[in-house]
Design a protein around this motif. Structure first.
Motif, PDB file in Angstrom:
ATOM      1  N   THR A 337      -6.918   4.721  -3.859  1.00 32.10           N
ATOM      2  CA  THR A 337      -7.334   5.912  -4.588  1.00 32.10           C
ATOM      3  C   THR A 337      -6.162   6.425  -5.425  1.00 32.10           C
ATOM      4  O   THR A 337      -5.024   5.996  -5.253  1.00 32.10           O
ATOM      5  CB  THR A 337      -7.802   7.026  -3.638  1.00 32.10           C
ATOM      6  N   ASN A 338      -6.443   7.370  -6.314  1.00 33.55           N
ATOM      7  CA  ASN A 338      -5.399   7.896  -7.184  1.00 33.55           C
ATOM      8  C   ASN A 338      -4.471   8.898  -6.489  1.00 33.55           C
ATOM      9  O   ASN A 338      -3.630   9.522  -7.138  1.00 33.55           O
ATOM     10  CB  ASN A 338      -6.034   8.557  -8.418  1.00 33.55           C
ATOM     11  N   ARG A 339      -4.642   9.048  -5.202  1.00 35.88           N
ATOM     12  CA  ARG A 339      -3.757   9.927  -4.443  1.00 35.88           C
ATOM     13  C   ARG A 339      -2.428   9.231  -4.202  1.00 35.88           C
ATOM     14  O   ARG A 339      -2.376   8.128  -3.645  1.00 35.88           O
ATOM     15  CB  ARG A 339      -4.418  10.298  -3.107  1.00 35.88           C
ATOM     16  N   GLN A 340      -1.346   9.846  -4.627  1.00 42.81           N
ATOM     17  CA  GLN A 340      -0.031   9.222  -4.562  1.00 42.81           C
ATOM     18  C   GLN A 340       0.423   8.939  -3.135  1.00 42.81           C
ATOM     19  O   GLN A 340       1.147   7.974  -2.881  1.00 42.81           O
ATOM     20  CB  GLN A 340       1.000  10.114  -5.270  1.00 42.81           C
ATOM     21  N   LYS A 341      -0.027   9.743  -2.209  1.00 46.91           N
ATOM     22  CA  LYS A 341       0.315   9.527  -0.804  1.00 46.91           C
ATOM     23  C   LYS A 341      -0.157   8.153  -0.340  1.00 46.91           C
ATOM     24  O   LYS A 341       0.559   7.435   0.363  1.00 46.91           O
ATOM     25  CB  LYS A 341      -0.313  10.637   0.052  1.00 46.91           C
ATOM     26  N   HIS A 342      -1.361   7.766  -0.729  1.00 45.50           N
ATOM     27  CA  HIS A 342      -1.917   6.481  -0.322  1.00 45.50           C
ATOM     28  C   HIS A 342      -1.212   5.336  -1.038  1.00 45.50           C
ATOM     29  O   HIS A 342      -0.961   4.274  -0.441  1.00 45.50           O
ATOM     30  CB  HIS A 342      -3.414   6.439  -0.610  1.00 45.50           C
ATOM     31  N   LEU A 343      -0.888   5.527  -2.299  1.00 47.26           N
ATOM     32  CA  LEU A 343      -0.210   4.477  -3.057  1.00 47.26           C
ATOM     33  C   LEU A 343       1.167   4.194  -2.466  1.00 47.26           C
ATOM     34  O   LEU A 343       1.569   3.030  -2.314  1.00 47.26           O
ATOM     35  CB  LEU A 343      -0.092   4.910  -4.520  1.00 47.26           C
ATOM     36  N   ARG A 344       1.892   5.232  -2.125  1.00 51.22           N
ATOM     37  CA  ARG A 344       3.217   5.047  -1.504  1.00 51.22           C
ATOM     38  C   ARG A 344       3.081   4.382  -0.133  1.00 51.22           C
ATOM     39  O   ARG A 344       3.916   3.545   0.236  1.00 51.22           O
ATOM     40  CB  ARG A 344       3.931   6.399  -1.369  1.00 51.22           C
ATOM     41  N   PHE A 345       2.032   4.763   0.616  1.00 53.53           N
ATOM     42  CA  PHE A 345       1.824   4.172   1.938  1.00 53.53           C
ATOM     43  C   PHE A 345       1.626   2.665   1.836  1.00 53.53           C
ATOM     44  O   PHE A 345       2.203   1.897   2.625  1.00 53.53           O
ATOM     45  CB  PHE A 345       0.611   4.828   2.606  1.00 53.53           C
ATOM     46  N   VAL A 346       0.827   2.231   0.877  1.00 47.37           N
ATOM     47  CA  VAL A 346       0.558   0.793   0.721  1.00 47.37           C
ATOM     48  C   VAL A 346       1.839   0.048   0.370  1.00 47.37           C
ATOM     49  O   VAL A 346       2.167  -0.984   0.986  1.00 47.37           O
ATOM     50  CB  VAL A 346      -0.515   0.557  -0.364  1.00 47.37           C
ATOM     51  N   LYS A 347       2.584   0.537  -0.586  1.00 45.86           N
ATOM     52  CA  LYS A 347       3.779  -0.163  -1.058  1.00 45.86           C
ATOM     53  C   LYS A 347       4.936  -0.111  -0.064  1.00 45.86           C
ATOM     54  O   LYS A 347       5.619  -1.120   0.163  1.00 45.86           O
ATOM     55  CB  LYS A 347       4.240   0.437  -2.391  1.00 45.86           C
ATOM     56  N   ASP A 348       5.147   1.054   0.527  1.00 46.81           N
ATOM     57  CA  ASP A 348       6.357   1.266   1.329  1.00 46.81           C
ATOM     58  C   ASP A 348       6.177   0.989   2.814  1.00 46.81           C
ATOM     59  O   ASP A 348       7.151   0.737   3.523  1.00 46.81           O
ATOM     60  CB  ASP A 348       6.857   2.705   1.158  1.00 46.81           C
ATOM     61  N   GLU A 349       4.923   1.047   3.271  1.00 48.07           N
ATOM     62  CA  GLU A 349       4.719   0.933   4.717  1.00 48.07           C
ATOM     63  C   GLU A 349       3.723  -0.157   5.101  1.00 48.07           C
ATOM     64  O   GLU A 349       4.014  -1.011   5.944  1.00 48.07           O
ATOM     65  CB  GLU A 349       4.233   2.283   5.270  1.00 48.07           C
ATOM     66  N   TYR A 351       2.153  -2.797   3.308  1.00 51.41           N
ATOM     67  CA  TYR A 351       2.456  -4.171   2.923  1.00 51.41           C
ATOM     68  C   TYR A 351       3.661  -4.733   3.686  1.00 51.41           C
ATOM     69  O   TYR A 351       3.601  -5.871   4.175  1.00 51.41           O
ATOM     70  CB  TYR A 351       2.665  -4.253   1.412  1.00 51.41           C
ATOM     71  N   PRO A 352       4.757  -4.000   3.826  1.00 49.77           N
ATOM     72  CA  PRO A 352       5.858  -4.525   4.655  1.00 49.77           C
ATOM     73  C   PRO A 352       5.431  -4.794   6.094  1.00 49.77           C
ATOM     74  O   PRO A 352       5.902  -5.757   6.717  1.00 49.77           O
ATOM     75  CB  PRO A 352       6.909  -3.411   4.590  1.00 49.77           C
ATOM     76  N   HIS A 353       4.538  -3.959   6.637  1.00 54.92           N
ATOM     77  CA  HIS A 353       4.044  -4.158   7.992  1.00 54.92           C
ATOM     78  C   HIS A 353       3.299  -5.487   8.119  1.00 54.92           C
ATOM     79  O   HIS A 353       3.343  -6.127   9.171  1.00 54.92           O
ATOM     80  CB  HIS A 353       3.133  -2.995   8.380  1.00 54.92           C
ATOM     81  N   TRP A 354       2.605  -5.893   7.052  1.00 56.92           N
ATOM     82  CA  TRP A 354       1.861  -7.160   7.030  1.00 56.92           C
ATOM     83  C   TRP A 354       2.698  -8.312   6.478  1.00 56.92           C
ATOM     84  O   TRP A 354       2.193  -9.409   6.282  1.00 56.92           O
ATOM     85  CB  TRP A 354       0.613  -7.014   6.158  1.00 56.92           C
ATOM     86  N   SER A 355       3.974  -8.093   6.207  1.00 58.20           N
ATOM     87  CA  SER A 355       4.852  -9.101   5.582  1.00 58.20           C
ATOM     88  C   SER A 355       4.324  -9.514   4.210  1.00 58.20           C
ATOM     89  O   SER A 355       4.343 -10.697   3.836  1.00 58.20           O
ATOM     90  CB  SER A 355       5.005 -10.336   6.490  1.00 58.20           C
ATOM     91  N   VAL A 356       3.841  -8.530   3.477  1.00 59.29           N
ATOM     92  CA  VAL A 356       3.332  -8.746   2.120  1.00 59.29           C
ATOM     93  C   VAL A 356       4.308  -8.125   1.126  1.00 59.29           C
ATOM     94  O   VAL A 356       4.713  -6.975   1.287  1.00 59.29           O
ATOM     95  CB  VAL A 356       1.924  -8.126   1.938  1.00 59.29           C
ATOM     96  N   LYS A 357       4.694  -8.893   0.122  1.00 55.62           N
ATOM     97  CA  LYS A 357       5.584  -8.398  -0.930  1.00 55.62           C
ATOM     98  C   LYS A 357       4.752  -7.892  -2.105  1.00 55.62           C
ATOM     99  O   LYS A 357       3.920  -8.618  -2.649  1.00 55.62           O
ATOM    100  CB  LYS A 357       6.516  -9.510  -1.393  1.00 55.62           C
ATOM    101  N   THR A 358       4.980  -6.652  -2.512  1.00 60.29           N
ATOM    102  CA  THR A 358       4.258  -6.083  -3.653  1.00 60.29           C
ATOM    103  C   THR A 358       4.681  -6.782  -4.940  1.00 60.29           C
ATOM    104  O   THR A 358       5.867  -6.914  -5.235  1.00 60.29           O
ATOM    105  CB  THR A 358       4.530  -4.575  -3.776  1.00 60.29           C
ATOM    106  N   LEU A 359       3.682  -7.230  -5.718  1.00 65.17           N
ATOM    107  CA  LEU A 359       3.949  -7.947  -6.961  1.00 65.17           C
ATOM    108  C   LEU A 359       3.519  -7.179  -8.200  1.00 65.17           C
ATOM    109  O   LEU A 359       4.160  -7.271  -9.248  1.00 65.17           O
ATOM    110  CB  LEU A 359       3.212  -9.301  -6.964  1.00 65.17           C
ATOM    111  N   ALA A 360       2.419  -6.446  -8.092  1.00 67.49           N
ATOM    112  CA  ALA A 360       1.845  -5.871  -9.306  1.00 67.49           C
ATOM    113  C   ALA A 360       0.987  -4.663  -8.983  1.00 67.49           C
ATOM    114  O   ALA A 360       0.554  -4.464  -7.841  1.00 67.49           O
ATOM    115  CB  ALA A 360       1.010  -6.923 -10.036  1.00 67.49           C
TER     116      ALA A 360
END
Length: 478
Positions: A337-349, A351-360
């Motif tokens: 969603t466009n909520r910044q809290k969720h966007l930061r959660f995916v990138k910073d917490e 994806y790293p928890h799943w060993s996923v590197k953010t690409l795009a």
């Protein structure tokens, strides 16, 4: 083709065409005397809730509801019926009318109106810091209606998206190509159906059924099959349906009847209907996926207030067993969603928890049939775009290099421009736009899906929702 135009900035996509090219043709059932197709059923032991059993059949003995699924040919001939998704769901010819800015944040608060005007002026001169300073002054004066930190973050993010995506060679060029080719058109079109004939709110009890399944007797996993292949006149009780992956391995579509409702299953597709607490059958399927698309029900204030949709906390989303489902170098795509809290959660917490590197970070831009944004670009309440975060599972370097051969690298920013479906949360197809970044014939999975795709496995507690036969039209009989 579902991709109408491909430019450097992204794609103009025909969502409706993608659905229909899946091939919703029923061609594996025989007609029987009296215009009725024979079907079998199994009565569930749980009669107290009067739940219909799961039945594979092109039509029920009571006749097709609303004229769908009928027109059976003479005895001994194969009955071929082709369905298409109803195009009136994509007749978005006019933009939505958003509330005035002063109504969206705080009615009757002149400070907010001043802020908006001030922000618009400063944005074009790149001086947002002055705007932030102006807000601090208001806060010191203890004004009631000022932007909070989340709103400030959203404004800053939107300014970056605005500059990077809408200006220059972004959405405008894709829309211009669509207008040139005739896919988009300036003249507003009339709806092909009267409004009262368009089923916007079909009763869907799938989520309730999944919740009820928790009360079913426990199944011995060692004796239970991991997958049930849909065949002609095959029947299955609800307990079996909710405890294994259902697979249509044929080249034709199937119709299943569940709780008295009919659903279309496209060819070469599989699905698991279950609650998030019952994901084990998907793990038992023993497939590793090269692409995983996730559209979780994010927690937000409007969802809490309406109490219409279930939502998951950040902690619950982290429990999704992506590492167990992902193949090496798996491409993970998350709708956010466009909520910044969720966007930061995916990138910073997350994806790293799943060993996923953010690409795009890509954006889905919603337009009308005339190429206008469905909502004003500077609307403060809702935006005419949604965010996708793409990443890859990190693992063995040699395996990653091997799987990357012959495919293009993921671009950091891309646009997917399309006319949205009027049905809530019916996302555009990603299979066509991801094709150039993945190898052919890979295993693909969608989590929290509400519809099915050919060549994909889908999971969710409403995974068949948009497969309901009333969303389709019987086009012809062969």
């Amino acid at each position: 083709m579902s991709v109408v135009h491909r430019l450097t900035a992204g794609w103009l996509v025909d969502h409706l065409s993608f659905i229909n090219q899946c091939g919703y043709e029923i061609c594996d059932s025989f007609a029987h005397p009296g215009g009725v197709t024979r079907s079998t059923s199994v009565t569930s032991a749980e009669d107290c809730h009067s739940i219909s059993t799961f039945v594979v059949a092109p039509s029920s003995s009571d006749g097709p509801p609303n004229g769908h699924g009928g027109a059976i040919e003479t005895e001994g001939k194969r009955a071929k019926m082709r369905y298409v998704f109803r195009k009136e769901f994509f007749d978005i010819s006019k933009p939505h009318i958003a509330a005035a800015p002063e109504e969206q944040l705080c009615q009757g608060c002149p400070e907010v109106i001043v802020c908006l005007i001030f922000f618009s002026l400063l944005f074009h001169h790149g001086m947002i810091w002055i705007f932030c300073y102006f807000l601090q002054i208001l806060q010191k004066r203890k004004r009631k209606c000022v932007f909070n930190q989340g709103e400030l973050d959203a404004l800053e993010y939107h300014s970056k998206v605005h500059k990077g995506s809408w200006e220059g060679t972004g959405t405008l060029h894709l829309v211009q190509e669509g207008l040139k080719s005739g896919f988009l058109h300036h003249a507003a079109t009339e709806l092909s159906c009267r409004k009262n004939n368009v089923p916007q709110h079909i009763v869907c009890g799938l989520a309730e059924l999944c919740e009820m399944a928790k009360q079913f007797p426990a199944v011995n996993r060692s004796d239970h099959q991991a997958v049930c292949v849909l065949e002609e006149e095959t029947s299955c009780a609800e307990q079996d349906l909710l405890s294994c992956v259902m697979e249509n391995s044929s080249n034709c579509a199937k119709i299943i009847v569940l709780m008295g409702q009919k659903y279309l299953v496209p060819p070469k597709s599989s699905f698991l209907l279950s609650d998030i607490s019952c994901l084990q059958p998907l793990l038992n399927y023993k497939k590793k996926y090269d692409v995983i698309v996730i559209d979780p029900p994010w927690e937000n204030k409007s969802v809490k207030r309406s109490n219409r949709y279930s939502h998951l906390s950040s902690w619950q989303i982290k429990q999704i067993p992506v590492p167990e489902l992902a193949a090496p170098n798996c491409l993970v795509v998350m709708w956010v969603t466009n909520r910044q809290k969720h966007l930061r959660f995916v990138k910073d917490e997350l994806y790293p928890h799943w060993s996923v590197k953010t690409l795009a970070e890509w954006h889905w831009v919603k337009i009308t049939t005339a190429g206008e944004f469905v909502l004003p670009l500077d609307s403060l309440h809702k935006k005419p775009y949604e965010v996708l975060v793409l990443g890859r599972v990190q693992g063995d370097v040699k395996e990653t290099l091997r799987k990357s051969e012959g495919v293009l690298p993921i671009p950091e920013h891309q646009l997917i421009v399309s006319i949205p479906c009027s049905l809530h949360s019916h996302k555009p197809p990603l299979a066509a736009v991801l094709a150039e970044f993945i190898k052919p014939d890979v295993e693909c999975l969608e989590l929290f899906a509400r519809n099915l795709q050919s060549g994909w496995t889908s999971w969710g507690n409403e995974v068949l929702k948009f497969q309901h036969i009333d969303y389709f039209t019987l086009l012809q009989n062969e």
